[in-house]
Design a protein around this motif. Sequence first.
Motif, mmCIF file in Angstrom:
data_model
loop_
_atom_site.group_PDB
_atom_site.id
_atom_site.type_symbol
_atom_site.label_atom_id
_atom_site.label_comp_id
_atom_site.label_asym_id
_atom_site.label_seq_id
_atom_site.Cartn_x
_atom_site.Cartn_y
_atom_site.Cartn_z
ATOM 1 N N ALA A 171 12.471 -25.392 14.626
ATOM 2 C CA ALA A 171 11.789 -24.171 14.184
ATOM 3 C C ALA A 171 10.907 -23.598 15.290
ATOM 4 O O ALA A 171 10.570 -22.414 15.269
ATOM 5 N N LEU A 172 10.541 -24.417 16.281
ATOM 6 C CA LEU A 172 9.721 -23.967 17.403
ATOM 7 C C LEU A 172 10.541 -23.657 18.652
ATOM 8 O O LEU A 172 9.985 -23.299 19.688
ATOM 9 N N ASP A 187 4.890 -24.731 27.527
ATOM 10 C CA ASP A 187 5.280 -26.131 27.740
ATOM 11 C C ASP A 187 5.128 -26.921 26.449
ATOM 12 O O ASP A 187 5.987 -27.741 26.101
ATOM 13 N N LEU A 188 4.012 -26.695 25.751
ATOM 14 C CA LEU A 188 3.750 -27.412 24.506
ATOM 15 C C LEU A 188 4.804 -27.072 23.456
ATOM 16 O O LEU A 188 5.344 -27.958 22.803
ATOM 17 N N ARG A 189 5.087 -25.797 23.314
ATOM 18 C CA ARG A 189 6.094 -25.379 22.337
ATOM 19 C C ARG A 189 7.447 -26.026 22.643
ATOM 20 O O ARG A 189 8.111 -26.548 21.745
ATOM 21 N N ALA A 190 7.849 -26.019 23.913
ATOM 22 C CA ALA A 190 9.129 -26.626 24.297
ATOM 23 C C ALA A 190 9.119 -28.131 24.038
ATOM 24 O O ALA A 190 10.110 -28.685 23.545
ATOM 25 N N PHE A 191 8.007 -28.800 24.354
ATOM 26 C CA PHE A 191 7.893 -30.236 24.111
ATOM 27 C C PHE A 191 8.041 -30.550 22.626
ATOM 28 O O PHE A 191 8.761 -31.478 22.251
ATOM 29 N N LEU A 192 7.354 -29.770 21.783
ATOM 30 C CA LEU A 192 7.450 -29.990 20.338
ATOM 31 C C LEU A 192 8.863 -29.722 19.830
ATOM 32 O O LEU A 192 9.400 -30.487 19.027
ATOM 33 N N ALA A 193 9.490 -28.659 20.295
ATOM 34 C CA ALA A 193 10.849 -28.321 19.865
ATOM 35 C C ALA A 193 11.837 -29.418 20.252
ATOM 36 O O ALA A 193 12.801 -29.680 19.527
ATOM 37 N N ASP A 194 11.569 -30.081 21.380
ATOM 38 C CA ASP A 194 12.454 -31.153 21.840
ATOM 39 C C ASP A 194 12.416 -32.392 20.950
ATOM 40 O O ASP A 194 13.232 -33.291 21.113
ATOM 41 N N ARG A 195 11.496 -32.417 19.987
ATOM 42 C CA ARG A 195 11.487 -33.520 19.027
ATOM 43 C C ARG A 195 12.761 -33.483 18.174
ATOM 44 O O ARG A 195 13.135 -34.468 17.579
ATOM 45 N N LEU A 214 6.500 -21.887 9.037
ATOM 46 C CA LEU A 214 6.588 -22.887 10.092
ATOM 47 C C LEU A 214 5.992 -24.218 9.623
ATOM 48 O O LEU A 214 6.538 -25.287 9.881
ATOM 49 N N ARG A 215 4.892 -24.148 8.888
ATOM 50 C CA ARG A 215 4.283 -25.357 8.304
ATOM 51 C C ARG A 215 5.284 -26.027 7.363
ATOM 52 O O ARG A 215 5.444 -27.243 7.380
ATOM 53 N N ASP A 216 5.959 -25.229 6.548
ATOM 54 C CA ASP A 216 6.954 -25.784 5.628
ATOM 55 C C ASP A 216 8.107 -26.432 6.395
ATOM 56 O O ASP A 216 8.601 -27.490 6.009
ATOM 57 N N ALA A 217 8.531 -25.790 7.475
ATOM 58 C CA ALA A 217 9.676 -26.295 8.244
ATOM 59 C C ALA A 217 9.367 -27.642 8.899
ATOM 60 O O ALA A 217 10.206 -28.546 8.870
ATOM 61 N N ARG A 272 13.301 -18.498 18.813
ATOM 62 C CA ARG A 272 12.770 -18.325 17.459
ATOM 63 C C ARG A 272 11.547 -17.428 17.542
ATOM 64 O O ARG A 272 10.786 -17.486 18.515
ATOM 65 N N ASN A 273 11.339 -16.636 16.528
ATOM 66 C CA ASN A 273 10.220 -15.707 16.513
ATOM 67 C C ASN A 273 8.962 -16.444 16.041
ATOM 68 O O ASN A 273 8.707 -16.557 14.848
ATOM 69 N N VAL A 274 8.220 -16.980 17.006
ATOM 70 C CA VAL A 274 7.013 -17.764 16.736
ATOM 71 C C VAL A 274 5.888 -17.214 17.600
ATOM 72 O O VAL A 274 6.076 -16.946 18.787
#
Length: 84
Positions: free
Chosen positions: A47-48, A33-41, A11-14, A52-54
């Motif tokens: 990757a988030l 909420d945070l994960r969804a906000f980050l993925a929306d970037r 995930l760090r690499d991605a 996805r399996n996170v």
Amino acid sequence: MNIKILYFAALRDAVGRAEESFVLPSGVATVGDLRAFLADRGDKWDALAEGRNVRAARNQRMAGPTDPVGPGDEIAFFPPVTGG
């Protein structure tokens, strides 16, 4: 509200970084909420995305999507790990 976000392993690499300090926008109150906000970037942040399996941890304890995020928290995202 400031938090620290850590990214591990593939995930760090991605996402191209190991960590970031982050000011949460209003409406982001949980780990999910945070994960969804980050993925929306978009782009590499997919990757988030949901599905996805996170895994996540809040202050070094496993966290689920409904766990709250508070000021000063450290949130870590990482892929599942297996031993062998």
